[in-house]
Write an enzyme that holds these catalytic residues in place. Sequence first.
Site, mmCIF file in Angstrom:
data_model
loop_
_atom_site.group_PDB
_atom_site.id
_atom_site.type_symbol
_atom_site.label_atom_id
_atom_site.label_comp_id
_atom_site.label_asym_id
_atom_site.label_seq_id
_atom_site.Cartn_x
_atom_site.Cartn_y
_atom_site.Cartn_z
ATOM 1 N N TYR A 179 46.709 44.538 52.958
ATOM 2 C CA TYR A 179 47.834 43.971 52.214
ATOM 3 C C TYR A 179 48.568 42.923 53.051
ATOM 4 C CZ TYR A 179 52.283 43.562 49.794
ATOM 5 O OH TYR A 179 53.393 43.067 49.163
ATOM 6 N N GLU A 180 48.712 43.194 54.353
ATOM 7 C CA GLU A 180 49.433 42.282 55.243
ATOM 8 C C GLU A 180 48.544 41.164 55.781
ATOM 9 O OE1 GLU A 180 51.522 44.712 58.119
ATOM 10 O OE2 GLU A 180 53.101 45.150 56.653
ATOM 11 N N GLU B 15 57.865 52.193 61.457
ATOM 12 C CA GLU B 15 56.736 51.323 61.779
ATOM 13 C C GLU B 15 55.967 50.930 60.527
ATOM 14 O OE1 GLU B 15 54.154 49.048 64.116
ATOM 15 O OE2 GLU B 15 56.123 49.862 64.552
ATOM 16 N N TYR C 206 54.186 52.656 53.326
ATOM 17 C CA TYR C 206 53.137 52.152 52.442
ATOM 18 C C TYR C 206 52.834 53.182 51.370
ATOM 19 C CZ TYR C 206 48.813 50.006 50.826
ATOM 20 O OH TYR C 206 47.848 49.426 50.059
ATOM 21 N N GLY D 240 58.343 55.649 42.222
ATOM 22 C CA GLY D 240 59.475 56.022 43.071
ATOM 23 C C GLY D 240 59.101 56.606 44.413
ATOM 24 N N GLY E 229 57.862 55.156 47.230
ATOM 25 C CA GLY E 229 58.350 54.379 48.367
ATOM 26 C C GLY E 229 59.835 54.584 48.584
ATOM 27 N N ASN F 230 56.754 38.687 52.141
ATOM 28 C CA ASN F 230 56.630 39.889 51.322
ATOM 29 C C ASN F 230 57.875 40.082 50.441
ATOM 30 O OD1 ASN F 230 56.053 42.383 50.241
ATOM 31 N ND2 ASN F 230 55.539 43.335 52.197
ATOM 32 N N TYR G 63 64.041 46.472 49.604
ATOM 33 C CA TYR G 63 64.948 46.877 50.689
ATOM 34 C C TYR G 63 66.384 46.448 50.392
ATOM 35 C CZ TYR G 63 60.549 47.548 53.233
ATOM 36 O OH TYR G 63 59.294 47.943 53.619
#
Length: 182
Positions: free
Chosen positions: A29-30, A87, A90, A99, A101, A128, A135
């Site tokens: 994903y990253e 760290e 996911y 819900g 995450g 992202n 967040y």
Amino acid sequence: MSPTPHGIRPARPEDVPHILRLIRDLAVYEREPDAVRNTEASLTEHLFGEQPAVFCHVVEDQGAVVGLALWFLNYSTWEGTHGIWLEDLYVDPAVRGRGHGKALLLHLAALAARRGYARMEWTVLDWNEPSIGFYRALGAVALDDWTTQRLDGPALRAAATAAEAAVVHAADAGGPGPGTGA
């Protein structure tokens, strides 16, 4: 410890293959699919060894491990107490929107508050946008005045070599040697 309503619980040794799978999925994903060098043996040692310094909570959905929050303690010299460095957070894309995450993040926030920790911190890639929005909705703020620094690979080895050379040079010059606190 029993799972929360979202199926959140501390990771167990039998979860390690699932944790590593999720870490690899996160790397994809990253946009770093080949960057993960971690192994099941290494994860097992770091999470469940004699003195673990890394911790993980997982979330289950219909009996399967589908998400993780991998974290460790940091320390604020200004606050005089620990905090949580998150760290990795996911959740498998197949179960996003349920819900999990948010539940993982709130679970860690509650853990930090119960233990008297001052804060939780993490990084997010600047592209992202979905995660950044997530967040922000929870009240997290960007520390725009700070930039993450990293010393790794050849630069880390060069710094280590320079440190070792300085110790040898100091010992040759009659200065403090290894183990003297200098």
